[in-house]
Design an enzyme around this catalytic site. Structure first.
Site, mmCIF file in Angstrom:
data_model
loop_
_atom_site.group_PDB
_atom_site.id
_atom_site.type_symbol
_atom_site.label_atom_id
_atom_site.label_comp_id
_atom_site.label_asym_id
_atom_site.label_seq_id
_atom_site.Cartn_x
_atom_site.Cartn_y
_atom_site.Cartn_z
ATOM 1 N N GLY A 22 59.059 -24.485 41.260
ATOM 2 C CA GLY A 22 58.522 -24.414 39.907
ATOM 3 C C GLY A 22 57.489 -23.313 39.795
ATOM 4 N N SER A 23 56.576 -23.484 38.887
ATOM 5 C CA SER A 23 55.607 -22.428 38.598
ATOM 6 C C SER A 23 54.486 -22.401 39.631
ATOM 7 C CB SER A 23 54.999 -22.632 37.204
ATOM 8 O OG SER A 23 54.125 -23.758 37.210
ATOM 9 N N GLY B 75 52.348 -25.495 41.453
ATOM 10 C CA GLY B 75 52.280 -25.484 42.906
ATOM 11 C C GLY B 75 50.852 -25.566 43.421
ATOM 12 N N GLU C 110 58.033 -23.337 46.508
ATOM 13 C CA GLU C 110 58.856 -22.211 46.052
ATOM 14 C C GLU C 110 58.494 -21.978 44.592
ATOM 15 O OE1 GLU C 110 63.440 -21.363 44.908
ATOM 16 O OE2 GLU C 110 63.113 -22.457 46.775
ATOM 17 N N CYS D 104 63.540 -17.839 38.885
ATOM 18 C CA CYS D 104 62.414 -17.262 39.629
ATOM 19 C C CYS D 104 62.783 -15.912 40.218
ATOM 20 C CB CYS D 104 61.954 -18.223 40.720
ATOM 21 S SG CYS D 104 63.202 -18.578 41.971
#
Length: 345
Positions: free
Chosen positions: A66-67, A71, A89, A123
């Site tokens: 995710g963002s 994170g 990630e 991403c």
């Protein structure tokens, strides 16, 4: 999920609250495949549900995609549980370098695909294209023409690009086009919301293309537009001069390090660039969204925490346990200095 299951773990999956049905569909597939109860588990919910899962004592590891912002919150929430495995990630602000000897049609095809497939909501999406001055005008003109021509629509209509995930994402997309303009970028194709024919509902938008003709490292470093992951169908085309090192420095200038593509016919040039490009993946004459699950997949800097997924994931979904063992009918006790074993009878 798959490496975790393959190494003997059970899994609790919490999908994004704005893509909840995808998680439901995956759970139904595992159920239909005959997985025993409790091996694969689905939990739906918003931020607080995710936080409680992350800090739960029964959870040995958190694997997150995710963002960057989320994170960081997960890392902060689990800071006092230092033994808990944490794999992050996160986002990307991914460049493609188009050198003067590049195959122009190939570079156009791959960067157009990388920038706008999935409406730029990956991403690994291409968000910056650094084009050599010799090709810049031709590249911009052809890229613009091709970006205006591709099909946008519902997935069942077989389009190239579908909708954005929610209205909030559309609003953010439009906001950053304004930021790009205020920072001096020229918008040669302005994105806008689309009203689809036949009453088709959804957050459909057109792609957008900006150009930056006189970039500097300092301006790129300070630019909100050039530093922020948009997750939208927008790309900046940036003019570069005849200096490979300067191109690499400009590619590296953002705080993300997911993936970079280099388009050139010179392998020595590519290998020299690759040595200094600070990305987890560096592709030659391939889109930034191209990756193989048989290779490690993960980013540097704000894009990850050095735990690449794909083929490498099995290494952190289990941990080694060592044993020193002895099994015999009779054991010879080795003397130990100062133990005085015999005198203790």
């Amino acid at each position: 999920i798959l490496p975790a299951l393959a190494t003997g773990n059970t899994v609790v999956f919490k999908p994004s609250e704005i893509a909840a049905y995808v998680g439901q569909a995956i759970a139904e597939c595992f159920l239909e495949a005959g997985f025993p109860p409790g091996v694969f588990n689905l939990v739906q919910g918003e931020r607080e549900v995710g936080r409680r899962l992350c800090v739960h004592e029964g959870v040995d590891g958190v694997l997150f995609t995710g963002s960057y912002e989320v994170g960081v919150r997960i890392r902060q929430d689990t800071l006092q549980q230092h033994w808990k495995l944490l794999v992050l990630e996160m986002g990307g602000k991914n460049p493609a370098i188009v050198w003067k000897d590049a195959d122009l049609n190939l570079a156009l095809h791959e960067t157009l695909y990388g920038a706008f497939v999935s409406a730029g909501q990956r991403c690994t999406s291409t968000s910056r294209i650094l084009v050599h001055a010799d090709l810049f005008e031709a590249f911009v003109s052809k890229f613009h023409a091709k970006a205006k021509a591709f099909a946008i629509g519902h997935p069942f209509e077989d389009p190239f690009m579908g909708p954005m995930i929610e209205q909030g994402a559309v609003d953010r997309y439009m906001k950053f086009l304004g930021i790009a303009t205020r920072e001096g970028a020229e918008i040669i194709m302005r994105g806008k919301a689309l009203q689809m024919p036949g009453g088709l509902s959804g957050n459909y938008v057109t792609p957008s293309v900006c150009t930056i003709s006189k970039p500097t490292l300092d301006s790129a470093r300070k630019s909100v537009y050039q530093q922020t992951e948009l997750l939208a169908p927008n790309v900046a085309i940036i003019r570069i001069e005849d200096d490979p090192l300067a191109a690499v420095e400009l590619a590296n200038i953002t705080q993300y390090g997911m993936v970079c593509s280099v388009f050139t016919q010179s392998r020595p040039l590519f290998e020299n660039m690759r040595e200094d490009l600070r990305f987890g993946l560096v592709n030659l004459n391939r889109s930034t969204v191209g990756a193989s699950s048989s290779l490690p997949f993960g980013g540097l800097k704000k894009s990850g925490n050095y735990c690449p997924t794909a083929v490498s994931a099995s290494t952190y979904c289990a941990h080694p346990v060592s044993s020193l063992e002895s099994l015999a009918e009779k054991y010879d006790l080795k003397p130990v200095p100062g133990l005085n074993w015999e005198s203790g009878k």
